[in-house]
Design a protein around this motif. Sequence first.
Motif, mmCIF file in Angstrom:
data_model
loop_
_atom_site.group_PDB
_atom_site.id
_atom_site.type_symbol
_atom_site.label_atom_id
_atom_site.label_comp_id
_atom_site.label_asym_id
_atom_site.label_seq_id
_atom_site.Cartn_x
_atom_site.Cartn_y
_atom_site.Cartn_z
ATOM 1 N N ALA A 81 -8.852 8.443 -4.298
ATOM 2 C CA ALA A 81 -7.905 7.372 -4.068
ATOM 3 C C ALA A 81 -6.965 7.700 -2.847
ATOM 4 N N VAL A 128 0.136 -1.861 -4.982
ATOM 5 C CA VAL A 128 0.912 -2.403 -6.177
ATOM 6 C C VAL A 128 1.221 -3.957 -5.648
ATOM 7 N N LEU A 173 -9.427 10.109 -8.845
ATOM 8 C CA LEU A 173 -9.788 9.110 -9.862
ATOM 9 C C LEU A 173 -11.089 9.561 -10.404
ATOM 10 N N TYR A 186 -5.211 10.739 -4.482
ATOM 11 C CA TYR A 186 -5.355 10.852 -6.045
ATOM 12 C C TYR A 186 -6.711 10.957 -6.317
ATOM 13 N N TRP A 233 0.853 -1.345 -0.009
ATOM 14 C CA TRP A 233 -0.235 0.025 0.031
ATOM 15 C C TRP A 233 0.922 1.235 -0.019
ATOM 16 N N GLY A 255 -0.463 -2.165 -10.558
ATOM 17 C CA GLY A 255 -0.818 -1.202 -9.589
ATOM 18 C C GLY A 255 -2.341 -0.714 -9.877
ATOM 19 N N GLU A 278 -6.616 3.788 -15.369
ATOM 20 C CA GLU A 278 -5.687 3.427 -14.270
ATOM 21 C C GLU A 278 -5.715 1.966 -13.807
ATOM 22 N N ASN A 279 -7.134 1.490 -13.885
ATOM 23 C CA ASN A 279 -7.476 0.081 -13.084
ATOM 24 C C ASN A 279 -7.572 -0.874 -14.243
ATOM 25 N N LYS A 324 -2.376 3.723 -3.481
ATOM 26 C CA LYS A 324 -2.324 2.878 -4.529
ATOM 27 C C LYS A 324 -1.619 1.417 -4.268
ATOM 28 N N TYR A 328 -5.634 1.705 -8.085
ATOM 29 C CA TYR A 328 -6.331 2.721 -7.249
ATOM 30 C C TYR A 328 -7.491 2.311 -6.446
#
Length: 277
Positions: free
Chosen positions: A176, A181, A162, A160, A153, A190, A259-260, A179, A192
């Motif tokens: 978010a 990872v 999102l 962030y 984490w 990674g 991003e996801n 992140k 969010y």
Amino acid sequence: MDTNVYRREIEAWHAARVERLQRPDGWLSLVGLAWLQPGVNRVGSAGDNDIVLVKAPAHLGTLVWHADGTLELDCIDRAGVTVDGAAAAAVRLRDDRDGAASVVAFGTVSFIVIDRSGRKALRVRDTEAPTRTGFAGIERFPVDPAWRIVAEWLPLDPPYRLTTGTVVGTVEAYPAPGKAVFEHAGQRFGVYPVFETPNARELFLMFGDATSGRQTHGAARFLYVDPPRDGKVVLDFNRAYNPPCAFTDYATCPLAPPENKLALAVTAGELKYRAHA
């Protein structure tokens, strides 16, 4: 981790998930999504209403969306109509951004008002909806403990922002706080997770992967994540589930943000709901 105990936990989680879907106020009971216009909206089953609802009184009443954002329902035909369980009257309605939305009910049908990026709509349910009475169950990948991933984490301060679209064309933004990872098959990924609502305690992950649109629902799958502990979060993809829009055309689900979207096949969790497709 005892594999047998873990599998039983996932099976119990899945059984509870199915039970929630099948409740009278669950996602399977949705039968309508009617967008409101600012000002007066006439509601009823007759064709001269602004919003026509099957099974409603011919002229249920008027729903006024005031300039200050408040909503007021004035029932014309009050026979059998209730608001939050009480006999209908002229009443101010709460939408779903005000906490528990007011429930207007008549017979097997009910509606609440939802707010999506400043647009308001009636979310209509019917306990006799074909999607509910004809529910075909949910297929899943086999439970695989390897998809219970302990991720690193990385906290973010400030969070962030999102941003993602929805199936109804609106745009939603979520904070978010970090992140997650992790490594899989020698590669690093990674995502969010976000806070879905201001008072949320669990994190909420909207994600896509290489199975999306093929084996799994194309728009996204969802996953709740416990808060980080000792710099780690658990991403249990065996609990990845389909969004409401996998079962009904009347939901307003967010899409998986870029991003996801994972460049790997997450072969865990729920498969496509083929009865709706």
